[in-house]
Write a protein that holds these residues in place. Structure first.
Motif, PDB file in Angstrom:
ATOM      1  N   VAL A 203       0.749  -1.071  -0.025  1.00  0.00           N
ATOM      2  CA  VAL A 203      -0.082   0.046  -0.197  1.00  0.00           C
ATOM      3  C   VAL A 203       0.849   1.249  -0.123  1.00  0.00           C
ATOM      4  O   VAL A 203       0.573   2.166  -0.672  1.00  0.00           O
ATOM      5  N   VAL A 204       1.839   1.309   0.613  1.00  0.00           N
ATOM      6  CA  VAL A 204       2.761   2.422   0.921  1.00  0.00           C
ATOM      7  C   VAL A 204       3.566   2.538  -0.308  1.00  0.00           C
ATOM      8  O   VAL A 204       3.563   3.646  -0.814  1.00  0.00           O
ATOM      9  N   ARG A 205       3.840   1.587  -0.983  1.00  0.00           N
ATOM     10  CA  ARG A 205       4.307   1.466  -2.608  1.00  0.00           C
ATOM     11  C   ARG A 205       3.612   2.140  -3.517  1.00  0.00           C
ATOM     12  O   ARG A 205       3.983   3.078  -4.283  1.00  0.00           O
ATOM     13  N   LEU A 206       2.140   1.820  -3.245  1.00  0.00           N
ATOM     14  CA  LEU A 206       1.419   2.134  -4.466  1.00  0.00           C
ATOM     15  C   LEU A 206       1.057   3.907  -4.077  1.00  0.00           C
ATOM     16  O   LEU A 206       0.673   4.532  -5.080  1.00  0.00           O
ATOM     17  N   GLN A 207       1.051   4.158  -3.168  1.00  0.00           N
ATOM     18  CA  GLN A 207       1.133   5.610  -2.710  1.00  0.00           C
ATOM     19  C   GLN A 207       2.068   6.645  -3.187  1.00  0.00           C
ATOM     20  O   GLN A 207       2.083   7.747  -3.055  1.00  0.00           O
ATOM     21  N   GLY A 208       3.281   5.650  -3.608  1.00  0.00           N
ATOM     22  CA  GLY A 208       4.208   6.608  -4.344  1.00  0.00           C
ATOM     23  C   GLY A 208       5.435   6.901  -3.520  1.00  0.00           C
ATOM     24  O   GLY A 208       6.201   7.628  -3.846  1.00  0.00           O
ATOM     25  N   ALA A 209       5.530   6.129  -2.281  1.00  0.00           N
ATOM     26  CA  ALA A 209       6.790   6.499  -1.458  1.00  0.00           C
ATOM     27  C   ALA A 209       7.992   5.786  -2.050  1.00  0.00           C
ATOM     28  O   ALA A 209       7.847   4.569  -2.794  1.00  0.00           O
ATOM     29  N   SER A 210       9.049   6.415  -1.810  1.00  0.00           N
ATOM     30  CA  SER A 210      10.320   5.989  -2.445  1.00  0.00           C
ATOM     31  C   SER A 210      10.851   4.748  -1.686  1.00  0.00           C
ATOM     32  O   SER A 210      10.601   4.357  -0.688  1.00  0.00           O
ATOM     33  N   ALA A 211      11.803   4.301  -2.460  1.00  0.00           N
ATOM     34  CA  ALA A 211      12.387   2.981  -1.671  1.00  0.00           C
ATOM     35  C   ALA A 211      13.388   3.281  -0.519  1.00  0.00           C
ATOM     36  O   ALA A 211      13.148   2.792   0.746  1.00  0.00           O
ATOM     37  N   LEU A 212      13.651   4.575  -0.347  1.00  0.00           N
ATOM     38  CA  LEU A 212      14.371   5.148   0.708  1.00  0.00           C
ATOM     39  C   LEU A 212      13.324   5.283   1.698  1.00  0.00           C
ATOM     40  O   LEU A 212      13.852   4.895   2.883  1.00  0.00           O
ATOM     41  N   ILE A 214      10.552   3.789   2.097  1.00  0.00           N
ATOM     42  CA  ILE A 214      10.022   2.737   2.914  1.00  0.00           C
ATOM     43  C   ILE A 214      11.016   2.025   3.581  1.00  0.00           C
ATOM     44  O   ILE A 214      10.555   1.372   4.730  1.00  0.00           O
ATOM     45  N   ILE A 215      12.486   1.844   3.222  1.00  0.00           N
ATOM     46  CA  ILE A 215      13.186   1.315   4.140  1.00  0.00           C
ATOM     47  C   ILE A 215      13.450   1.956   5.438  1.00  0.00           C
ATOM     48  O   ILE A 215      13.545   1.321   6.449  1.00  0.00           O
ATOM     49  N   THR A 216      13.652   3.408   5.461  1.00  0.00           N
ATOM     50  CA  THR A 216      13.749   4.114   6.737  1.00  0.00           C
ATOM     51  C   THR A 216      12.792   4.174   7.687  1.00  0.00           C
ATOM     52  O   THR A 216      12.878   4.221   9.036  1.00  0.00           O
ATOM     53  N   ARG A 217      11.540   4.291   6.913  1.00  0.00           N
ATOM     54  CA  ARG A 217      10.329   4.700   7.855  1.00  0.00           C
ATOM     55  C   ARG A 217       9.518   3.400   8.153  1.00  0.00           C
ATOM     56  O   ARG A 217       8.665   3.353   9.199  1.00  0.00           O
ATOM     57  N   HIS A 218       9.503   2.443   7.415  1.00  0.00           N
ATOM     58  CA  HIS A 218       8.707   1.285   7.693  1.00  0.00           C
ATOM     59  C   HIS A 218       9.248  -0.131   7.822  1.00  0.00           C
ATOM     60  O   HIS A 218       9.100  -0.995   8.545  1.00  0.00           O
ATOM     61  N   VAL A 219      10.580  -0.482   7.001  1.00  0.00           N
ATOM     62  CA  VAL A 219      11.180  -1.707   7.196  1.00  0.00           C
ATOM     63  C   VAL A 219      12.097  -1.757   8.424  1.00  0.00           C
ATOM     64  O   VAL A 219      12.038  -2.546   9.243  1.00  0.00           O
ATOM     65  N   MET A 220      12.965  -0.611   8.467  1.00  0.00           N
ATOM     66  CA  MET A 220      13.948  -0.770   9.474  1.00  0.00           C
ATOM     67  C   MET A 220      13.334  -0.566  10.897  1.00  0.00           C
ATOM     68  O   MET A 220      13.759  -1.342  11.845  1.00  0.00           O
ATOM     69  N   PRO A 221      12.308   0.043  11.283  1.00  0.00           N
ATOM     70  CA  PRO A 221      11.657   0.320  12.336  1.00  0.00           C
ATOM     71  C   PRO A 221      10.944  -1.219  12.863  1.00  0.00           C
ATOM     72  O   PRO A 221      11.050  -1.503  13.988  1.00  0.00           O
ATOM     73  N   MET A 222      10.589  -1.892  11.870  1.00  0.00           N
ATOM     74  CA  MET A 222      10.269  -3.481  12.262  1.00  0.00           C
ATOM     75  C   MET A 222      11.277  -4.249  12.508  1.00  0.00           C
ATOM     76  O   MET A 222      11.015  -5.201  13.075  1.00  0.00           O
ATOM     77  N   CYS A 223      12.240  -4.083  12.021  1.00  0.00           N
ATOM     78  CA  CYS A 223      13.594  -4.854  12.265  1.00  0.00           C
ATOM     79  C   CYS A 223      14.187  -4.508  13.899  1.00  0.00           C
ATOM     80  O   CYS A 223      15.031  -5.306  14.226  1.00  0.00           O
ATOM     81  N   VAL A 224      13.968  -3.288  14.104  1.00  0.00           N
ATOM     82  CA  VAL A 224      14.545  -2.841  15.458  1.00  0.00           C
ATOM     83  C   VAL A 224      14.605  -3.889  16.712  1.00  0.00           C
ATOM     84  O   VAL A 224      15.588  -3.976  17.270  1.00  0.00           O
ATOM     85  N   PRO A 225      13.308  -4.146  16.948  1.00  0.00           N
ATOM     86  CA  PRO A 225      13.296  -5.127  18.085  1.00  0.00           C
ATOM     87  C   PRO A 225      14.172  -6.587  17.994  1.00  0.00           C
ATOM     88  O   PRO A 225      14.676  -6.749  18.924  1.00  0.00           O
ATOM     89  N   SER A 226      14.296  -7.202  16.807  1.00  0.00           N
ATOM     90  CA  SER A 226      15.067  -8.414  16.662  1.00  0.00           C
ATOM     91  C   SER A 226      16.734  -8.173  16.686  1.00  0.00           C
ATOM     92  O   SER A 226      17.181  -8.558  17.245  1.00  0.00           O
ATOM     93  N   VAL A 227      16.802  -6.595  16.250  1.00  0.00           N
ATOM     94  CA  VAL A 227      18.166  -6.177  16.237  1.00  0.00           C
ATOM     95  C   VAL A 227      18.520  -6.029  17.594  1.00  0.00           C
ATOM     96  O   VAL A 227      19.699  -6.328  18.151  1.00  0.00           O
ATOM     97  N   ILE A 228      17.901  -5.350  18.386  1.00  0.00           N
ATOM     98  CA  ILE A 228      18.275  -5.045  19.842  1.00  0.00           C
ATOM     99  C   ILE A 228      18.322  -6.395  20.610  1.00  0.00           C
ATOM    100  O   ILE A 228      19.419  -6.616  21.322  1.00  0.00           O
ATOM    101  N   ALA A 229      17.612  -7.525  20.411  1.00  0.00           N
ATOM    102  CA  ALA A 229      17.811  -8.756  21.002  1.00  0.00           C
ATOM    103  C   ALA A 229      19.274  -9.515  20.613  1.00  0.00           C
ATOM    104  O   ALA A 229      19.949  -9.868  21.581  1.00  0.00           O
TER     105      ALA A 229
END
Length: 307
Positions: A203-212, A214-229
């Protein structure tokens, strides 16, 4: 007319935090933090690790107040003395108080571990997120570089880097950081490959969000908990690598009270005066175990499958 806070309306702070229907973003974040704390509180081993780390951090922060002697003061007439009321952990081969040196050594160890985590975690997260999101030749190049680093034991690779950079604490931090990011990158890549196929990313990609974005605002925050552990679990190996470099004379330099350097100077007295090496060895062991216990607890708490 007086204003009644949400806490007073609900009757207690605990009830407000545990409210399953938060009415504001702040309460939602507090509710999530409260649930995580309740899950962590049920993990006895994680609480034990937190308690040990708390004691170590307090000892490091208040080392000037808790120490009983000057950590550099030498007393050759009182060298290798047994633990006593004056010297709680005895003295080393130069008559220096081991207890006071252990306290200041905790500062160096925690400094190395914290700074290494600050450097390696973002690098691994960025490499893994970019590799997992784009795929293709970018993924191939980044993962081949990562596998080159993973092909060597971390301590051996750190030895190679610090030998090229020169001995010292700062160079040791750089060398350990260069060996600590690849496991984080592999974990972030695996998480990203799952997240990028999610509906909300489409959905975010269809709204015209750039890859940068998407990665910084949506993908990386979702990875943070696993990275912290993962980073918390890596702390034990970071501490052992720092102690290994110090033991070999490539990390903290004498007369610095780094635990690995203390072990190195005490190794010749292990059979005759074992307490000289036992104190820094136990400090390294307890700190490593504490980080492992906390890392296991965080992994369970941050994993949604353990609700």
């Amino acid at each position: 007319m007086t204003y009644a806070s949400p806490v007073s309306q609900s009757g207690s702070l605990r009830h407000w935090l545990a409210d399953p229907h938060p009415t504001s973003p702040f309460q939602a974040r507090m509710h999530q933090s409260w649930r995580m704390w309740r899950k962590l509180r049920r993990n006895g081993s994680a609480l034990l690790g937190l308690a040990i780390l708390f004691v170590i951090v307090i000892a490091a922060v208040f080392a000037p107040l808790l120490s009983t002697h000057d950590l550099f003061a030498q007393d050759l007439g009182n060298r290798l003395s047994l633990p006593s009321a004056e010297h709680w952990f005895g003295t080393d081969e130069l008559g220096r108080d081991i207890y006071s040196r252990l306290l200041y050594g905790a500062r160096i160890t925690l400094y190395i571990a914290a700074l290494t985590a600050v450097i390696s975690a973002p690098v691994g997260l960025v490499v893994g997120a970019v590799s997992g999101y784009f795929g293709g030749w970018i993924d191939t190049v980044l993962m081949r570089v990562t596998e080159v680093f993973l092909a060597f034991p971390s301590l051996i690779l750190a030895l190679a880097f610090v030998s090229a950079l020169g001995p010292g604490i700062n160079n040791a931090i750089i060398a350990i950081s260069l060996t600590a990011w690849p496991p984080i990158a592999r974990l972030a890549r695996a998480e990203t490959m799952i997240i990028r196929r999610s509906d909300y990313i489409s959905v975010v990609r269809l709204q015209g969000a750039s890859a940068l974005r998407i990665i910084t605002r949506h993908v990386m925050p979702m990875c943070v908990p696993s990275v912290i552990a993962r980073v918390t679990l890596n702390m034990a190996s970071i501490i052992l690598s720092a102690a290994g470099l110090g033991f070999l004379g490539l990390g903290a330099q004498p007369p610095s009270p780094e635990w690995g350097a203390m072990l190195s100077s005490a190794r010749q007295f292990i059979l005759s005066n074992g307490f000289v090496a036992a104190a820094p060895g136990m400090a390294i062991l307890l700190t490593s175990i504490a980080f492992n216990l906390v890392g296991d607890g965080l992994r369970d708490v941050l994993d949604p499958r353990h609700d």
